[in-house]
Motif scaffolding. Structure first.
Motif, mmCIF file in Angstrom:
data_model
loop_
_atom_site.group_PDB
_atom_site.id
_atom_site.type_symbol
_atom_site.label_atom_id
_atom_site.label_comp_id
_atom_site.label_asym_id
_atom_site.label_seq_id
_atom_site.Cartn_x
_atom_site.Cartn_y
_atom_site.Cartn_z
ATOM 1 N N SER A 58 3.050 7.086 42.609
ATOM 2 C CA SER A 58 4.424 7.272 43.068
ATOM 3 C C SER A 58 4.948 5.986 43.692
ATOM 4 O O SER A 58 4.197 5.224 44.294
ATOM 5 C CB SER A 58 4.494 8.386 44.110
ATOM 6 O OG SER A 58 4.172 9.620 43.515
ATOM 7 N N SER A 106 4.690 1.381 47.435
ATOM 8 C CA SER A 106 3.847 2.485 46.987
ATOM 9 C C SER A 106 2.607 2.561 47.850
ATOM 10 O O SER A 106 1.950 1.546 48.086
ATOM 11 C CB SER A 106 3.437 2.286 45.526
ATOM 12 O OG SER A 106 2.535 3.288 45.120
ATOM 13 N N ALA A 154 11.372 -1.127 47.362
ATOM 14 C CA ALA A 154 10.395 -0.177 46.828
ATOM 15 C C ALA A 154 8.999 -0.557 47.279
ATOM 16 O O ALA A 154 8.669 -1.735 47.410
ATOM 17 C CB ALA A 154 10.450 -0.151 45.306
ATOM 18 N N HIS A 197 8.166 4.723 46.205
ATOM 19 C CA HIS A 197 9.211 5.163 47.129
ATOM 20 C C HIS A 197 10.227 4.029 47.261
ATOM 21 O O HIS A 197 9.849 2.894 47.532
ATOM 22 C CB HIS A 197 8.606 5.484 48.500
ATOM 23 C CG HIS A 197 9.628 5.835 49.520
ATOM 24 N ND1 HIS A 197 10.241 7.070 49.550
ATOM 25 C CD2 HIS A 197 10.157 5.119 50.528
ATOM 26 C CE1 HIS A 197 11.103 7.083 50.549
ATOM 27 N NE2 HIS A 197 11.074 5.911 51.152
ATOM 28 N N SER A 240 11.073 7.942 43.863
ATOM 29 C CA SER A 240 11.897 8.630 44.846
ATOM 30 C C SER A 240 12.891 7.634 45.422
ATOM 31 O O SER A 240 12.497 6.678 46.074
ATOM 32 C CB SER A 240 11.000 9.187 45.951
ATOM 33 O OG SER A 240 11.773 9.627 47.028
ATOM 34 N N ASP A 256 6.626 9.271 39.697
ATOM 35 C CA ASP A 256 7.774 9.709 40.500
ATOM 36 C C ASP A 256 8.385 8.500 41.173
ATOM 37 O O ASP A 256 7.688 7.788 41.877
ATOM 38 C CB ASP A 256 7.298 10.715 41.550
ATOM 39 C CG ASP A 256 8.392 11.123 42.505
ATOM 40 O OD1 ASP A 256 9.531 11.352 42.054
ATOM 41 O OD2 ASP A 256 8.104 11.211 43.710
ATOM 42 N N ILE A 304 14.137 2.904 48.906
ATOM 43 C CA ILE A 304 15.164 3.254 49.881
ATOM 44 C C ILE A 304 16.180 2.116 49.963
ATOM 45 O O ILE A 304 15.837 0.951 49.782
ATOM 46 C CB ILE A 304 14.540 3.545 51.269
ATOM 47 C CG1 ILE A 304 15.587 4.120 52.221
ATOM 48 C CG2 ILE A 304 13.874 2.326 51.843
ATOM 49 C CD1 ILE A 304 15.009 4.776 53.452
#
Length: 60
Positions: A5, A21, A19, A7, A55, A53, A9
């Motif tokens: 995944s 991980s 990003a 992540h 996110s 994923d 923001i």
């Protein structure tokens, strides 16, 4: 290959998407748009593992 995944923001102060991980040590990226960030991460998909994923969210 084990999925991992990423992540992402929005950093409004810097004006970039960032990003990282927890699954992939050292994976850090930033870009001015979500699309550019995903394009930047696609080679990691081919090189490392499939991105399961991504996110992405802007803080409220």
């Amino acid at each position: 290959m084990k999925p991992f995944s990423v992540h992402a923001i929005w950093d409004g102060e810097a004006g970039v998407w960032g990003a990282s991980s927890k699954d992939v040590r050292g994976l850090v990226a930033e870009a001015s748009t979500r699309e550019a960030l995903v394009a930047m991460l696609r080679p990691a998909n081919k090189t490392c593992r499939q991105i399961a994923d991504i996110s992405m969210r802007k803080p409220a």
